[in-house]
Design an enzyme around this catalytic site. Structure first.
Site, PDB file in Angstrom:
ATOM      1  N   ASP A 129      49.832  37.164  40.196  1.00  0.00           N
ATOM      2  CA  ASP A 129      48.769  37.029  41.184  1.00  0.00           C
ATOM      3  C   ASP A 129      49.355  36.722  42.557  1.00  0.00           C
ATOM      4  OD1 ASP A 129      46.428  36.526  42.546  1.00  0.00           O
ATOM      5  OD2 ASP A 129      46.022  34.612  41.548  1.00  0.00           O
ATOM      6  N   ASP A 314      46.364  41.102  47.556  1.00  0.00           N
ATOM      7  CA  ASP A 314      46.135  40.239  46.391  1.00  0.00           C
ATOM      8  C   ASP A 314      46.070  41.061  45.108  1.00  0.00           C
ATOM      9  OD1 ASP A 314      45.434  38.381  44.526  1.00  0.00           O
ATOM     10  OD2 ASP A 314      43.471  37.925  45.377  1.00  0.00           O
TER      11      ASP A 314
END
Ligand SMILES: *[C@@H]1O[C@H](CO)[C@@H](O)[C@H](O)[C@H]1NC(C)=O
Ligand SMILES: *[C@@H]1O[C@H](CO)[C@@H](O)[C@H](O)[C@H]1NC(C)=O
Length: 432
Positions: A129, A314
């Protein structure tokens, strides 16, 4: 149905682990390594509302934006979309209307890419992530009903785990979900390279939304270390710890449409993208991989958007969330598109002709998502949910997997920059 990709994943995983013996040299020789295959979590049906809610919750925006008292302005059930925003040339659905199915809005459903990580010799499947900075794992320290069906890390079974006295961690998302626990250090091995004293955040409790996501054993945060939540002393990410020992101070995300993909640490694989990488400066002050994005294009027609919110890259967000005026401008070109409150965002007839969409990443590069790769999910027989959605005025644009699947993205931790190029098979880079 997905037996081939799963078998391939397993074989590759075993090969990786076989070469990744836990008792290898403590010091990393300068090197680079591949995390051979990440696999998209297919256990969950793609669900637009859930993907949207997850992003909104993560960044405390939309209905989860904090009001002046610090309390989320949370509206239970379907997303509310403010109707006083100008959405040129679009039909706006009244709340409660729409043709989508009513969706509950659990926070953690949606597509994600998972990769194998060894912690203290224990194999975990984790979500890489770039939008957070904690490395946390499901553990034996959680109540059993939370870890049902999950692979857990058992600190007491690791020879190399050392508890960090007095240290704790807690991640709270705006949607009320979150996770917390205690902290220790252990050997973390990703793709064959080991960081010996990596801070490992051991969950003692996680929200139901994480529990439901049974394939996900935790997160490997790859944003900047200043977002790390460990108290009293924030800890470094795996990448920060490994960086000095890599051939190049980089990692590259190469996420693919066919559910496969790769993360590479320490090098780039130029066979995977077209031409040269275009680099742009990252503003890391927010802790995110944040860049300027003051242009967008629909079918190649560029619009200057000088007041655009900054954008962050992201990998942990499924959708491409852009400023509301940008989303409206895009869907203004899609026949039948509308804000569908029940579906949780912009939807359109599945047979609509979708134009290509490009967003600037820095001043000199635009990443293009071809029209036929815009759709994120089907809501019902005739209605599709777009992979491009509005950030609902959140003040930050979040470029997630809808963008990543078309672009090869290099994260340079030393000079803090992002390098980008279209993947092989995608439209060539736009000249700007
Ligand atoms: C950062 O380093 C890369 C090499 O990895 C180089 O190509 C790029 O130009 C540099 N970018 C900046 C903004 O200094
Ligand atoms: C909306 O329509 C007006 C007039 O028909 C046009 O000038 C404008 O460019 C359109 N906006 C978008 C975003 O398509």
């Amino acid at each position: 149905m997905h037996s081939f990709s799963q078998l391939f994943f397993l074989v590759t995983l075993l090969t990786t682990l076989a070469t990744a013996a836990p008792h290898q040299k403590k010091n990393l020789a300068k090197r680079s390594f591949h995390v051979p295959l990440s696999v998209r979590n297919e256990k969950f049906e793609r669900n637009g509302a859930a993907a949207m809610a997850r992003a909104m919750g993560k960044y405390n925006m939309g209905p989860y934006a904090r009001n002046r008292n610090g309390v989320p302005d949370m509206v239970t059930g379907a997303m509310t979309v403010s109707e006083d925003i100008q959405r040129p040339n679009m039909t706006i659905n009244a709340a409660g209307g729409g043709d989508g199915k009513t969706q509950a809005v659990p926070a953690n459903q949606g597509a994600e890419f998972l990769s194998a990580v060894m912690i203290g010799g224990q194999m975990m499947t984790m979500d890489f992530d770039t939008g957070s900075s904690d490395l946390w794992v499901f553990s034996s320290e959680q109540p059993k009903q939370q870890t049902n069906q999950h692979t857990v890390y058992t600190p007491t079974k690791s020879q190399s785990f050392n508890r960090m006295q007095g240290a704790s961690w807690k991640i709270a998302y705006g949607d009320g979900s979150g996770a917390q626990g205690f902290v220790g250090t252990d050997e973390v091995n990703i793709g064959g390279a080991t960081v010996t004293n990596q801070a490992v955040e051991v969950a003692t409790s996680v929200a139901a939304s994480f529990t439901k996501d049974t394939m996900n054993g935790g997160l490997v945060g790859l944003a900047f270390s200043n977002l790390n939540t460990v108290k009293p002393n924030p800890q470094k990410t795996f990448f920060d710890n490994a960086m000095d020992n890599l051939d190049m101070p980089v990692f590259a995300a190469n996420l693919k449409n066919d559910n496969t993909g790769t993360y590479q640490f320490g090098n780039v694989d130029s066979s995977q993208f077209q031409g040269d990488l275009a680099f742009t400066d990252v503003d890391s002050s927010s802790g995110f991989w944040q860049i300027k994005s003051t242009k967008f294009a629909v079918n190649g027609k560029v619009t200057q958007n000088p007041k655009a919110a900054p954008a962050i890259a992201d990998t942990g967000t499924s959708l491409l969330l852009v400023d509301d005026n940008v989303a409206s401008a895009y869907y203004g070109n899609v026949k039948g598109a509308k804000v569908n409150n029940q579906a949780g965002g912009f939807t359109y007839p599945c047979n609509a002709d979708l134009p290509d969409f490009s967003v600037a990443m820095g001043d000199d590069y635009m990443a293009t998502v071809p029209g036929d790769q815009i759709t994120f999910a089907q809501v019902d027989r005739n209605t599709c949910f777009g992979g491009v959605q509005s950030n609902m005025g959140a003040g930050i644009q979040i470029y997630g997997d809808t963008m990543f699947k078309t672009q090869y993205i290099v994260f340079n931790g030393q000079n803090k920059s992002l390098g980008m190029a279209p993947k092989v098979g995608q439209p060539p880079a736009m000249k700007v």
